[in-house]
Write a protein that holds these residues in place. Structure first.
Motif, PDB file in Angstrom:
ATOM      1  N   ILE A   1       0.845  -1.208   0.000  1.00  0.00           N
ATOM      2  CA  ILE A   1       0.000   0.000   0.000  1.00  0.00           C
ATOM      3  C   ILE A   1       0.873   1.248   0.000  1.00  0.00           C
ATOM      4  CG2 ILE A   1      -1.631   1.331   1.377  1.00  0.00           C
ATOM      5  CD1 ILE A   1      -2.895  -1.278   2.270  1.00  0.00           C
ATOM      6  N   VAL A   2       1.926   1.250   0.832  1.00  0.00           N
ATOM      7  CA  VAL A   2       2.840   2.399   0.868  1.00  0.00           C
ATOM      8  C   VAL A   2       3.504   2.593  -0.485  1.00  0.00           C
ATOM      9  CG1 VAL A   2       4.947   3.299   1.915  1.00  0.00           C
ATOM     10  CG2 VAL A   2       3.224   2.207   3.341  1.00  0.00           C
ATOM     11  N   ALA A   3       3.870   1.497  -1.158  1.00  0.00           N
ATOM     12  CA  ALA A   3       4.521   1.593  -2.462  1.00  0.00           C
ATOM     13  C   ALA A   3       3.583   2.220  -3.490  1.00  0.00           C
ATOM     14  CB  ALA A   3       4.981   0.215  -2.911  1.00  0.00           C
ATOM     15  N   TYR A   4       2.326   1.779  -3.547  1.00  0.00           N
ATOM     16  CA  TYR A   4       1.383   2.371  -4.503  1.00  0.00           C
ATOM     17  C   TYR A   4       1.133   3.842  -4.165  1.00  0.00           C
ATOM     18  CZ  TYR A   4       0.029  -1.759  -7.162  1.00  0.00           C
ATOM     19  OH  TYR A   4       0.031  -2.824  -8.016  1.00  0.00           O
ATOM     20  N   HIS A   5       1.068   4.163  -2.876  1.00  0.00           N
ATOM     21  CA  HIS A   5       0.838   5.552  -2.469  1.00  0.00           C
ATOM     22  C   HIS A   5       1.972   6.459  -2.946  1.00  0.00           C
ATOM     23  CE1 HIS A   5      -0.905   8.573   0.378  1.00  0.00           C
ATOM     24  NE2 HIS A   5       0.318   9.043   0.303  1.00  0.00           N
ATOM     25  N   GLU A   6       3.211   6.050  -2.699  1.00  0.00           N
ATOM     26  CA  GLU A   6       4.350   6.897  -3.079  1.00  0.00           C
ATOM     27  C   GLU A   6       4.547   6.930  -4.589  1.00  0.00           C
ATOM     28  OE1 GLU A   6       5.469   8.779  -0.931  1.00  0.00           O
ATOM     29  OE2 GLU A   6       4.555   7.790   0.800  1.00  0.00           O
ATOM     30  N   VAL A   7       4.274   5.836  -5.276  1.00  0.00           N
ATOM     31  CA  VAL A   7       4.362   5.848  -6.738  1.00  0.00           C
ATOM     32  C   VAL A   7       3.326   6.792  -7.320  1.00  0.00           C
ATOM     33  CG1 VAL A   7       3.918   4.436  -8.782  1.00  0.00           C
ATOM     34  CG2 VAL A   7       5.456   3.600  -7.014  1.00  0.00           C
TER      35      VAL A   7
END
Length: 653
Positions: free
Chosen positions: A448-454
């Motif tokens: 979830i953090v990865a999709y948010h920052e991307v």
């Protein structure tokens, strides 16, 4: 006389009486205890029984009956009698040379026992004699008593000194606590100050006036009475004052504004008078008052009750700076980061004639600051101070000094001999964002953090007017930061403040990119609270566009001001400059701007969903992606027109 004044004056005398009475009570309580301890110690040290017990522990002993038997059996060669301790040292015929003698405790000395032992030793041909030991108990007891008396006298001397010092302080509340410095004591000159050339030039004129007064007075120039340094924390205001001290070569008094105000009435005004009296005696001289807003705040604010003592101190300061008596040759330099709360009488010409703004450094200023603080640092050849200066817009001089210091600490921790580029990168992230923590485990939270920052990083890369991406990472930081996408803001944007409408809209879209990515991938039911700070920034920017920048359908009007004059009175608190109907329209315009940018972010992510998944996979594997690497991946799969890709610096595949 107010109630505050009455309490301040009535509490001073009992305080001094208690301070004088307390040492006497301590003396009366301690003297009997010390005397008792002296007597007990003398008795214990001088006791022959204790000395005898100590002596008996160091040698072997035999009883008297065994001793008599050994004498009759012819085993004893000689006996030495110690009449003081009433013991006998027994030497045997078969003992080798150097063997310690045995000891036997004799009976109480009387005529019959002594004659019987003498006859026994004579009958068995045993040599005997008397050799009393040295009696040291009296000397030890006297030395012990002298030691305790010396300790008692030393304690009383320290007690009397402390009492005298306390009484001296009680009688010198009105004395100035300003520190007197000269050129050789600061060790800082204008050569050590970089990045604030305008402020340095203003103060250089003050130094020149002090050194070459005739050159200015010949053309009718009058020496300025005060210079007020205004700037954000860490911009170098105190450093400038220290440089003036080291450059001028005249007496220099430095004091903090909070040191004027005490709990006793009239102390602050008395210290101001004492400070200026000392300055007149050493004129021409400089007085530096740090954080002058502590004493120079607006009088009669009416918020939270009044502080008469602070106002009396301010009144005395105003009178000393420009009153009936002239203070020729005295220049006051003050520093503050809250000029909006200062009293207007303090800011008028004749008191603070000059107000010097110490701004955040530009690129050239940051480069000069890095050169100054990098003199004693062992930098690797791969480290470019020019590149660091370009990447640190908005950082103050204190931030840049802390940046190089943190990099040096990381270098020493990693057992390296030179500060490398990786240490600079990690130190910059630590200063601007926070300390890095352990990476997250491979879980749903990490994805979830990865999709948010991307989502944030992709908006920075694809939007036409957005600032370019510097790097994106999912390594958590202290303060609850799960990851971040960092952009590079240009100096022109910060220095000139020319924020265009297109840039602001793209900025809002960037903030909404993280929430939009969560909605597109996981659905509306799975969105998290990770976008709380992003939504706050969206609301702030959108409201400024509507109420301050005139960038909405409400027209080119400023409905709100940027000055929060809370400390200047109650008139500006909770004051609105528009009606309730206009307030409702403002809310509608703010929501419209946010919703427009939200839909734009979701559309970009929806059209580039395969690219988003690819970027997330790379980010999960590498955990940190630089801006150049991110743009290379985007150039392979982006579905945007060639003109928009070129505007973002993305090469067309």
């Amino acid at each position: 006389m107010t109630k505050h004044d009455y309490l301040g004056q009535s509490d001073a005398r009992p305080l001094m009486r208690r301070s004088r009475r307390q040492p006497r009570l301590l003396q009366r309580a301690l003297l009997p205890l010390v005397a008792s301890a002296t007597v007990l110690a003398g008795a214990a040290i001088g006791s022959p029984a204790l000395a005898q017990a100590s002596s008996n522990e160091d040698s072997d002993r035999i009883n008297y009956s065994e001793f008599i038997t050994q004498v009759k059996d012819g085993k004893v060669a000689s006996v030495v009698i110690d009449s003081r301790l009433n013991i006998a040292r027994v030497y045997y015929t078969d003992d080798p040379d150097g063997e310690e003698p045995k000891q036997v405790q004799l009976f109480e000395r009387n005529t019959s026992a002594s004659s019987q032992l003498t006859e026994l030793l004579i009958d068995n041909d045993v040599e005997f004699g008397e050799e009393p030991s040295i009696d040291r108990s009296v000397a030890i007891g006297v030395l012990g008593n002298f030691l305790l008396v010396g300790l008692l006298l030393g304690f009383l001397v320290l007690l009397f000194r402390r009492t005298a010092r306390a009484s001296g302080q009680a009688m010198s509340f009105g004395k100035s606590r300003a520190r007197f410095q000269m050129e050789s004591q600061t060790g800082v000159t204008f050569d050590d100050v970089a990045g604030i050339d305008t402020a340095k030039e203003e103060l250089q004129e003050v130094v020149s006036f002090l050194k070459e007064t005739e050159r200015f007075t010949a053309v009718g120039a009058r020496i300025p009475k005060g210079v007020l340094l205004i700037g954000s924390p860490g911009t170098g205001k105190t450093l400038l004052a220290r440089a003036v001290s080291g450059q001028a070569g005249v007496p220099f008094f430095s004091i903090s504004g909070s040191e004027f105000v005490e709990m006793f009435v009239g102390v602050g005004a008395s210290r101001v008078r004492d400070l200026f009296r000392k300055a007149k005696e050493n004129a021409p001289c400089l007085i530096f008052i740090d954080e002058i807003d502590a004493v120079g705040r607006q009088r009669g604010a009416g918020i939270g009750g009044g502080n008469d003592e602070r106002e009396q101190t301010l009144n005395q300061l105003l009178a000393e700076m420009d009153g009936f008596e002239s203070n020729t040759g005295i220049i006051i330099i003050a520093a503050t980061n809250r000029p909006d709360v200062l009293d207007l009488a303090l800011l008028r010409p004749g008191r603070f004639d000059r107000q010097v703004t110490v701004d955040l450094p530009s690129y050239k200023g940051r480069l000069g600051i890095l050169n100054v603080h990098g003199r004693n640092k062992r930098l690797s050849p791969e480290v470019s101070l020019e590149a660091i200066a370009r990447r640190t817009p908005g950082l103050s001089g204190a931030d840049l000094a802390n940046l190089l210091n943190e990099a040096a600490i990381l270098t020493a921790r990693r057992l390296k001999t030179e500060i490398g580029l990786s240490e600079i990168e990690d130190a910059l992230d630590r200063v601007t964002i926070g300390m890095s923590l352990s990476p997250l485990l491979d879980s749903k939270k990490k994805r979830i953090v990865a999709y948010h920052e991307v989502g944030h990083a992709l908006m920075m890369t694809l939007l036409e007017h957005a600032d370019p991406l510097n790097k994106v990472t999912i390594i958590p930081r202290s303060g609850g930061v799960g990851g971040f996408a960092q952009s590079t803001i240009s100096d022109d944007m910060l220095d000139n403040g020319l924020l265009s409408r297109a840039w602001l809209l793209d900025r809002i879209t960037i903030f909404l990119g993280g929430r939009s990515a969560e909605e597109e991938v996981f659905g509306d039911e799975e969105v998290t609270a990770g976008a709380a700070s992003d939504l706050q920034m969206v609301a702030d920017l959108a409201r400024k566009m509507v109420t301050r920048y005139g960038m909405s359908e409400l027209g080119t009007v400023a409905l709100e001001s940027s000055n929060d004059r809370v400390f200047l009175g109650g008139n500006d608190i909770n004051r609105t400059e528009y009606s309730e109907a206009v307030a409702a329209r403002i809310d509608q315009q703010v929501r419209a701007i946010a919703e427009r940018c939200h839909q734009q972010a979701r559309q970009i992510l929806r059209e580039n969903r395969p690219l988003v998944d690819r970027l997330v996979d790379v980010l999960l594997y590498e955990e940190t992606i630089t801006g150049d690497r991110f743009r290379e991946i985007v150039a392979e799969r982006a579905t945007l027109p060639e003109k928009q890709l070129a505007a973002q610096g993305v090469a067309n595949p």
